[in-house]
Design a protein around this motif. Structure first.
Motif, PDB file in Angstrom:
ATOM      1  N   LEU A 165      11.127  -6.198  31.336  1.00 47.54           N
ATOM      2  CA  LEU A 165      10.664  -7.553  30.816  1.00 47.54           C
ATOM      3  C   LEU A 165      11.438  -8.001  29.879  1.00 47.54           C
ATOM      4  N   ASP A 166      11.464  -9.242  29.601  1.00 51.13           N
ATOM      5  CA  ASP A 166      12.216  -9.998  28.328  1.00 51.13           C
ATOM      6  C   ASP A 166      11.607  -9.843  27.222  1.00 51.13           C
ATOM      7  N   LEU A 167      12.180  -9.836  25.961  1.00 57.10           N
ATOM      8  CA  LEU A 167      11.747  -9.415  24.727  1.00 57.10           C
ATOM      9  C   LEU A 167      10.291  -9.730  24.383  1.00 57.10           C
ATOM     10  N   ALA A 168       9.992 -11.137  24.606  1.00 57.26           N
ATOM     11  CA  ALA A 168       8.943 -11.716  24.276  1.00 57.26           C
ATOM     12  C   ALA A 168       7.687 -11.333  25.262  1.00 57.26           C
ATOM     13  N   LEU A 169       7.936 -11.115  26.236  1.00 53.57           N
ATOM     14  CA  LEU A 169       6.845 -10.740  27.217  1.00 53.57           C
ATOM     15  C   LEU A 169       6.699  -9.234  27.086  1.00 53.57           C
ATOM     16  N   ARG A 170       7.740  -8.506  26.670  1.00 52.75           N
ATOM     17  CA  ARG A 170       7.412  -7.074  26.397  1.00 52.75           C
ATOM     18  C   ARG A 170       6.695  -6.700  25.187  1.00 52.75           C
ATOM     19  N   ARG A 171       6.900  -7.747  24.117  1.00 44.82           N
ATOM     20  CA  ARG A 171       5.953  -7.508  22.910  1.00 44.82           C
ATOM     21  C   ARG A 171       4.415  -7.815  23.353  1.00 44.82           C
ATOM     22  N   GLN A 172       4.360  -8.618  24.110  1.00 43.06           N
ATOM     23  CA  GLN A 172       2.924  -9.340  24.304  1.00 43.06           C
ATOM     24  C   GLN A 172       2.228  -8.141  25.383  1.00 43.06           C
ATOM     25  N   MET A 173       3.097  -7.476  26.179  1.00 43.38           N
ATOM     26  CA  MET A 173       2.616  -6.483  26.855  1.00 43.38           C
ATOM     27  C   MET A 173       2.169  -5.064  26.132  1.00 43.38           C
ATOM     28  N   GLN A 174       2.866  -4.665  25.083  1.00 45.39           N
ATOM     29  CA  GLN A 174       2.827  -3.756  24.252  1.00 45.39           C
ATOM     30  C   GLN A 174       1.593  -4.005  23.681  1.00 45.39           C
ATOM     31  N   GLU A 175       0.894  -5.206  23.193  1.00 43.65           N
ATOM     32  CA  GLU A 175      -0.275  -5.321  22.527  1.00 43.65           C
ATOM     33  C   GLU A 175      -1.343  -5.104  23.546  1.00 43.65           C
ATOM     34  N   GLU A 176      -1.226  -5.745  24.882  1.00 42.62           N
ATOM     35  CA  GLU A 176      -2.041  -5.578  26.043  1.00 42.62           C
ATOM     36  C   GLU A 176      -2.277  -4.095  26.252  1.00 42.62           C
ATOM     37  N   GLU A 196      11.405   0.592  18.690  1.00 42.44           N
ATOM     38  CA  GLU A 196      10.278  -0.206  17.958  1.00 42.44           C
ATOM     39  C   GLU A 196       9.225   0.016  18.900  1.00 42.44           C
ATOM     40  N   GLU A 197       9.310  -0.361  20.265  1.00 46.76           N
ATOM     41  CA  GLU A 197       8.153  -0.060  21.279  1.00 46.76           C
ATOM     42  C   GLU A 197       7.148   1.075  20.914  1.00 46.76           C
ATOM     43  N   ALA A 198       7.805   2.230  20.579  1.00 48.31           N
ATOM     44  CA  ALA A 198       7.287   3.740  20.328  1.00 48.31           C
ATOM     45  C   ALA A 198       6.339   3.117  19.301  1.00 48.31           C
ATOM     46  N   MET A 199       7.067   2.893  18.070  1.00 45.91           N
ATOM     47  CA  MET A 199       6.167   2.571  16.890  1.00 45.91           C
ATOM     48  C   MET A 199       4.977   1.573  16.951  1.00 45.91           C
ATOM     49  N   SER A 200       5.328   0.540  17.965  1.00 38.48           N
ATOM     50  CA  SER A 200       4.156  -0.432  18.124  1.00 38.48           C
ATOM     51  C   SER A 200       3.047   0.107  18.745  1.00 38.48           C
ATOM     52  N   ILE A 201       3.088   0.890  19.565  1.00 35.13           N
ATOM     53  CA  ILE A 201       1.997   1.335  20.403  1.00 35.13           C
ATOM     54  C   ILE A 201       1.615   2.828  20.128  1.00 35.13           C
ATOM     55  N   ALA A 202       2.162   3.757  19.723  1.00 38.19           N
ATOM     56  CA  ALA A 202       1.839   5.013  19.688  1.00 38.19           C
ATOM     57  C   ALA A 202       0.825   5.420  18.505  1.00 38.19           C
ATOM     58  N   ASP A 203      -0.033   6.254  18.797  1.00 35.07           N
ATOM     59  CA  ASP A 203      -1.126   7.236  17.728  1.00 35.07           C
ATOM     60  C   ASP A 203      -0.053   8.327  17.365  1.00 35.07           C
ATOM     61  N   ARG A 204       0.782   8.669  18.343  1.00 36.53           N
ATOM     62  CA  ARG A 204       1.504   9.816  18.021  1.00 36.53           C
ATOM     63  C   ARG A 204       2.875   9.726  18.693  1.00 36.53           C
ATOM     64  N   ILE A 205       4.250   9.968  18.227  1.00 31.16           N
ATOM     65  CA  ILE A 205       5.388   9.967  18.768  1.00 31.16           C
ATOM     66  C   ILE A 205       5.809  11.299  18.954  1.00 31.16           C
ATOM     67  N   VAL A 206       6.328  11.409  20.251  1.00 33.26           N
ATOM     68  CA  VAL A 206       6.983  12.899  20.365  1.00 33.26           C
ATOM     69  C   VAL A 206       8.489  12.621  20.624  1.00 33.26           C
ATOM     70  N   VAL A 207       9.375  13.070  19.769  1.00 34.64           N
ATOM     71  CA  VAL A 207      10.827  12.585  19.826  1.00 34.64           C
ATOM     72  C   VAL A 207      11.554  13.746  20.459  1.00 34.64           C
TER      73      VAL A 207
END
Length: 350
Positions: A165-176, A196-207
């Motif tokens: 997905l393009d950037l704008a749509l990707r951010r919208q879908m992250q919220e959804e 950035e995607e990981a930090m936007s959606i995660a309760d917990r990140i596993v690197v």
């Protein structure tokens, strides 16, 4: 919360190559977990072992306390959304969403009612009779989510579903995605290489890196206080300096670096080789009561980023990146003094 997914002493070897080192990993019921790492790090293999698309070479997989290590995907309480969505072009959206229910021999009327509910949940109410070819990329992604959620999985696995997905749509879908996860109460396990995607959606990140877990925790902790050198460098931009501990001063360490001696909080043996890390936004142009001086340097390059200016500042042989406020009116060639709060300095020993 109880553990919904648990990997115990799991490893994976493909043709003599270790893809996942022996590790333990537990995920809570209702948790949004993101497996973050570069290509080839082993994150998708971990996802596939949870979903049953790959069998571990050793170890055990549990969901809700029951071992599922040897169960095929269809026998597990999981559903998977892939990057290519895998929708059926010859079926209506309603039949696409109802497909998993059909495979479970749910009656037609019931499964179409459920499909309509799921389409409404993802914002596509009334789209049931449309064809896949009539949809945008974002709408196809929503249909794939609706199909996965229709079978009411305890665990939803997402393999880089937003990558196309393009950037704008990707951010919208992250919220959804976050809203959908909160409403459903399911455990979401999401694979991505996008920090950035990981930090936007995660309760917990596993690197994940080279089949090992480098760091694991809430996004703010992993970003601000990374546990390893890899995590510090991979999670966004970071200024990293190598150094050696020359003296312990109470609870502080005196570390010799290319910027001179820095006294920072930490615990390490005298003589130990370490690194110190600072995020670009943590470098400031004026001292505070808790700050340390990094020295005087010159702005070499500058680019306007809207909310800030991204600058390269050279101090001796060291090139530092800082994010300066636009109001600072910096220009290339200008001499500046740089400081950082002592509490922001991260000491890394691995």
């Amino acid at each position: 919360m109880s553990d919904r997914v648990e990997l115990r002493q799991v490893s994976k070897v493909y043709e003599g190559v270790t893809v996942v080192e022996t590790l333990d990993l537990a995920m809570k019921a209702g948790e949004f977990v993101v497996l973050l790492g570069p290509s080839g790090s082993g994150k998708t293999t971990l996802l596939n072992m949870i979903g049953g698309f790959a069998n571990p070479s050793a170890g055990h997989v549990f969901i809700d306390g029951e071992e599922v290590t040897d169960l095929p995907p269809a026998k597990r309480p999981t559903a998977t959304v892939f990057q290519d969505y895998a929708l059926f072009p010859h079926m209506s959206l309603a039949n696409n969403v109802a497909f998993g229910l059909r495979m479970r021999q749910v009656a037609k009327a019931e499964r179409l009612t459920k499909a309509a509910e799921m389409l409404k949940l993802v914002g596509l109410e009334g789209f049931g009779n449309r064809g896949v070819h009539q949809l945008s990329g974002g709408q196809r992604q929503r249909v794939a989510l609706a199909r996965a959620m229709a079978v009411e999985p305890k665990v939803l696995l997402l393999d880089e579903p937003l990558g196309a997905l393009d950037l704008a749509l990707r951010r919208q879908m992250q919220e959804e995605l976050v809203r959908l996860q909160r409403r459903s109460g399911a455990t979401f396990v999401h694979v991505t290489h996008d920090q950035e995607e990981a930090m936007s959606i995660a309760d917990r990140i596993v690197v994940v890196n080279k089949g090992r877990i480098e760091d694991m925790g809430p996004p703010d902790r992993v970003y601000l206080k990374p546990a390893s050198l890899f995590a510090a460098k991979f999670m966004g931009e970071s200024n990293v300096l190598g150094g050696r501990v020359v003296e312990a001063v109470g609870r502080d360490l005196k570390i010799e670096t290319a910027l001179g001696a820095l006294v920072v909080p930490g615990d390490a043996a005298t003589g130990a080789a370490v690194h110190v890390a600072l995020r670009p936004e943590q470098l400031v142009l004026a001292p505070t009561p808790d700050s340390i001086s990094l020295g005087h340097g010159r702005i070499e390059e500058l680019s306007f980023q809207g909310t800030h200016c991204r600058c390269h500042c050279r101090i001796g042989s060291v090139d530092l990146i800082l994010r300066a406020p636009v109001s600072a009116c910096l220009t290339p060639g200008r001499d500046v003094a740089l400081y950082a709060a002592r509490s922001d300095v991260v000491l890394l020993q691995r």
